[in-house]
Scaffold this motif. Sequence first.
Motif, mmCIF file in Angstrom:
data_model
loop_
_atom_site.group_PDB
_atom_site.id
_atom_site.type_symbol
_atom_site.label_atom_id
_atom_site.label_comp_id
_atom_site.label_asym_id
_atom_site.label_seq_id
_atom_site.Cartn_x
_atom_site.Cartn_y
_atom_site.Cartn_z
ATOM 1 N N GLU A 84 172.997 -31.437 53.540
ATOM 2 C CA GLU A 84 172.705 -32.856 53.242
ATOM 3 C C GLU A 84 171.494 -33.305 54.055
ATOM 4 O O GLU A 84 170.689 -34.106 53.593
ATOM 5 C CB GLU A 84 173.904 -33.777 53.550
ATOM 6 N N GLU A 144 173.140 -39.507 51.708
ATOM 7 C CA GLU A 144 172.988 -38.243 52.454
ATOM 8 C C GLU A 144 173.062 -38.493 53.961
ATOM 9 O O GLU A 144 173.651 -37.705 54.700
ATOM 10 C CB GLU A 144 171.636 -37.582 52.140
ATOM 11 N N GLU A 169 175.140 -30.268 45.356
ATOM 12 C CA GLU A 169 176.407 -31.011 45.498
ATOM 13 C C GLU A 169 177.511 -30.316 44.704
ATOM 14 O O GLU A 169 178.677 -30.320 45.110
ATOM 15 C CB GLU A 169 176.261 -32.469 45.059
ATOM 16 N N TYR A 190 173.022 -37.823 40.752
ATOM 17 C CA TYR A 190 171.690 -37.208 40.851
ATOM 18 C C TYR A 190 171.175 -36.751 39.490
ATOM 19 O O TYR A 190 169.971 -36.789 39.236
ATOM 20 C CB TYR A 190 171.705 -36.036 41.839
ATOM 21 N N HIS A 221 168.448 -32.406 52.222
ATOM 22 C CA HIS A 221 168.216 -33.308 51.082
ATOM 23 C C HIS A 221 167.634 -34.631 51.589
ATOM 24 O O HIS A 221 166.692 -35.163 51.009
ATOM 25 C CB HIS A 221 169.509 -33.595 50.314
HETATM 26 FE FE LIG Z 1 173.138 -33.815 49.241
#
Ligand SMILES: [Fe+2]
Length: 209
Positions: free
Chosen positions: A153, A119, A78, A52, A156
Motif C-alpha cells: 500500500e 492507502e 488489491e 480502482y 501505491h
Molecule cells: Fe493499495
Amino acid sequence: MKKATLVRCVFIFGLIVVLAAMLAPSVQAAPLKTVENLQAAFNGESNANARYLAFAKKADEEGYGPVASLFRAAAKAEEIHAATHAAAIKQLGAEPKADVKAPVAKSTKENLEEALKGETYERDTMYPEFIKQAKADKNKKAIEAFSEAKVAEGSHAKLYDEAIKNLASWKGPRKDFNLCSVCGYIVVAIDFKKCPNCMAPVQKYVKVG
Ligand SMILES: [Fe+2]
Ligand SMILES: [Fe+2]
C-alpha cells in the motif's frame, strides 16, 4: 464394589459427561480478533479493487492514460491482497465475506486524492494495528499477509502522491507499471533482482498498463 456404590459412580460419571457437554460451547476459545481483522481487510481490499477499476475507467475517459494504468495495477494488487487474506481466513476455519459497494467515481484528481487517503490509512493505521493483534494472536499467516499488504500500500500511496503533485504530466497514452504478482508491490522501473517487499524473484513481476 457394592451395587449401590457402582450405581452412584455411573450416575456421577454421567452427570459429569452431561455437564461437560453443556459447558463445552462456553469454554470454546473465542474467535480470534485476527479473524475479524482479516475479514475487515478482505472487505477493504475487495472494495478497493472495485473502486480502482471504476477510477481507471474515469481516468481513461479524461485522457489520463498513465493514471488509468496505475489504477488498474493497484486494482490487481488489491485483488492479490484480498486473495491472501481469504486464504488466511480459511486457514482459521472461517469463510471470507465481503460487501462490495458500487463505486462512485468523481474527477480523476478527486479519485487520486481519495485513493491516496485510503492507502495512507491502511499503511499507517489499519495494517499496523492488525499486525500488532496478529502478533498477539500468534498467527504467522496473518502477520505475513498484513505486513506485505502494508508495504505494498505504501508503494501505491507513493505513486498516487506523485500523480497528484504533477497531474498534468500524467496525461496521454497508457503506460506499463510493474506489479509483483505475489505481494502487490508496484514500481515504475525494476532495479532489483528480488521484490523489495516479499523477496520473490523478479520474474514474479508482471506488467500492467
Ligand atoms: Fe493499495
Ligand atoms: Fe512482492
